[in-house]
Design an enzyme around this catalytic site. Structure first.
Site, PDB file in Angstrom:
ATOM      1  N   GLY A  48      -6.189 -10.818  -9.873  1.00 28.29           N
ATOM      2  CA  GLY A  48      -6.712  -9.750  -9.029  1.00 28.29           C
ATOM      3  C   GLY A  48      -5.769  -8.589  -8.772  1.00 28.29           C
ATOM      4  O   GLY A  48      -6.060  -7.754  -7.911  1.00 28.29           O
ATOM      5  N   SER A  71       0.805  -1.229   0.000  1.00 26.60           N
ATOM      6  CA  SER A  71       0.000   0.000   0.000  1.00 26.60           C
ATOM      7  C   SER A  71       0.841   1.283   0.000  1.00 26.60           C
ATOM      8  O   SER A  71       0.528   2.204  -0.760  1.00 26.60           O
ATOM      9  CB  SER A  71      -0.963   0.011   1.188  1.00 26.60           C
ATOM     10  OG  SER A  71      -1.920  -0.990   1.018  1.00 26.60           O
ATOM     11  N   ARG A 127     -18.391 -23.884  -1.512  1.00 28.62           N
ATOM     12  CA  ARG A 127     -18.136 -25.246  -1.039  1.00 28.62           C
ATOM     13  C   ARG A 127     -19.103 -25.613   0.081  1.00 28.62           C
ATOM     14  O   ARG A 127     -19.687 -26.693   0.095  1.00 28.62           O
ATOM     15  CB  ARG A 127     -16.686 -25.334  -0.568  1.00 28.62           C
ATOM     16  CG  ARG A 127     -16.258 -26.671  -0.068  1.00 28.62           C
ATOM     17  CD  ARG A 127     -14.805 -26.646   0.288  1.00 28.62           C
ATOM     18  NE  ARG A 127     -14.483 -25.668   1.327  1.00 28.62           N
ATOM     19  CZ  ARG A 127     -13.265 -25.437   1.782  1.00 28.62           C
ATOM     20  NH1 ARG A 127     -12.239 -26.100   1.283  1.00 28.62           N
ATOM     21  NH2 ARG A 127     -13.054 -24.549   2.735  1.00 28.62           N
ATOM     22  N   LYS A 138     -10.395  -5.983   9.526  1.00 31.35           N
ATOM     23  CA  LYS A 138     -11.484  -5.367   8.756  1.00 31.35           C
ATOM     24  C   LYS A 138     -12.830  -5.419   9.499  1.00 31.35           C
ATOM     25  O   LYS A 138     -13.615  -4.485   9.419  1.00 31.35           O
ATOM     26  CB  LYS A 138     -11.615  -6.030   7.385  1.00 31.35           C
ATOM     27  CG  LYS A 138     -10.467  -5.684   6.433  1.00 31.35           C
ATOM     28  CD  LYS A 138     -10.723  -6.278   5.059  1.00 31.35           C
ATOM     29  CE  LYS A 138      -9.577  -5.981   4.105  1.00 31.35           C
ATOM     30  NZ  LYS A 138      -9.851  -6.438   2.744  1.00 31.35           N
TER      31      LYS A 138
END
Ligand code: NDP
Length: 264
Positions: free
Chosen positions: A235, A16, A154, A67
């Site tokens: 990604g 970052s 899953r 988070k």
């Protein structure tokens, strides 16, 4: 000079600071963006956040394992964006009207990267494999972009619960068994299977475009769809775009990635 941090544990690997300094260079801003290690408990995280903003800090990114703790803090002591509220997770912190405000830019980052790759989302049938935090954070932005989403996980029950939580006509869960016969426009791997090198039961699954949220590792998921002639992407672009979305939120400066010299 504006001061920013990314809070995590571990944190030494975080890209970052390099990304945000590159963004700042591209718009002519002088910033300081540092890695901030934090002990893995809510009280320490709260203390770090309070000290940072009391000291004049402008914005903080939040990464593993904080988070959800950041989400709880904003829910009790401040405010949340719609995306953060839906995701149950915060990756971007700032002050708004003197109070802590939490946002989640992961989904916006994914949508921005898919568009950057030339993917049309309006009216697209999107399959998402996985029903963890990353999937939860991407659902609202994908729906807002006009996609219809089918979740495959899953553990079937987790996908069913997630679909029920959002209760949106363009979101459904299907049993994991049906993944092997799925046919969609865009298939997204939001599991940690690529990280652990495990194979997903893709069978005859088909897509025009395949996206693996994981990056920097060979992906059996992408290889499956590439063998059919599908376009694929990992990604990395999502990582860059979610960071750019945080930067713009904090500084009000849009980022033109064509003008950013990426440090890696
Ligand atoms: P979580 O741990 O919250 O969820 C993991 C999901 O993966 C669960 O749905 C789990 O299924 C599924 N899973 C794990 N192993 C397998 C397997 N072998 N086969 C099938 N399913 C499996 O992770 P996140 O949602 O936070 O992250 C998911 C991925 O997205 C990670 O690889 C992460 O690195 C990446 N990511 C990338 C970002 C970027 O910017 N590029 C941003 C955020 C995440 P079950 O419920 O059955 O256990």
């Amino acid at each position: 000079m504006q001061h920013f941090i990314v809070i995590g544990n571990p944190i030494s690997h975080s890209k970052s600071p390099d990304l945000h300094h590159a963004f700042a260079d591209s718009v002519g801003l002088d910033i300081r963006y540092q890695r901030q290690f934090c002990p893995d408990d809510a009280a320490s995280f709260t203390a770090v956040v309070e000290a940072f903003f009391a000291g004049g800090g402008v914005g903080a990114n939040v990464t593993l394992p904080f988070k959800e703790i950041a989400f709880n803090l904003c829910q009790t002591a401040g405010g949340l964006s719609d995306e953060a509220a839906a995701a149950g997770a915060v990756n971007t912190l700032m002050l708004r009207d003197g109070k802590l405000f939490g946002d989640n830019t992961d989904g916006r980052g994914l949508v921005a990267d898919l568009r950057n790759q030339g993917v049309t989302l309006d009216g697209a049938r999107v399959g998402i494999i996985g029903a963890g935090g990353a999937t939860r954070g991407c659902i609202l932005p994908l729906l807002a972009a006009g996609a219809s989403i089918t979740l495959f996980n899953r553990t079937d029950a987790k996908a069913a619960v997630m679909a029920a939580d959002f209760a949106h006509e363009r979101l459904q869960a299907q049993s994991f068994q049906t993944l092997s016969t799925a046919a969609v426009d865009v298939m997204i791997n939001a599991t940690s299977a690529t990280t652990t090198g495990q194979a997903l039961p893709l069978g005859e699954a088909r897509a025009d475009f395949a996206y693996d949220m994981m990056y920097g590792k060979a992906s059996a998921f992408l290889a499956h769809f590439a063998a059919q002639g599908a376009r694929t992407a990992d990604g990395f672009g999502m990582l860059v775009q979610q960071a750019a979305a945080s930067f713009t939120l904090w500084t009000g400066k849009p980022i033109d990635l064509q003008k950013v010299v990426l440090p890696f």
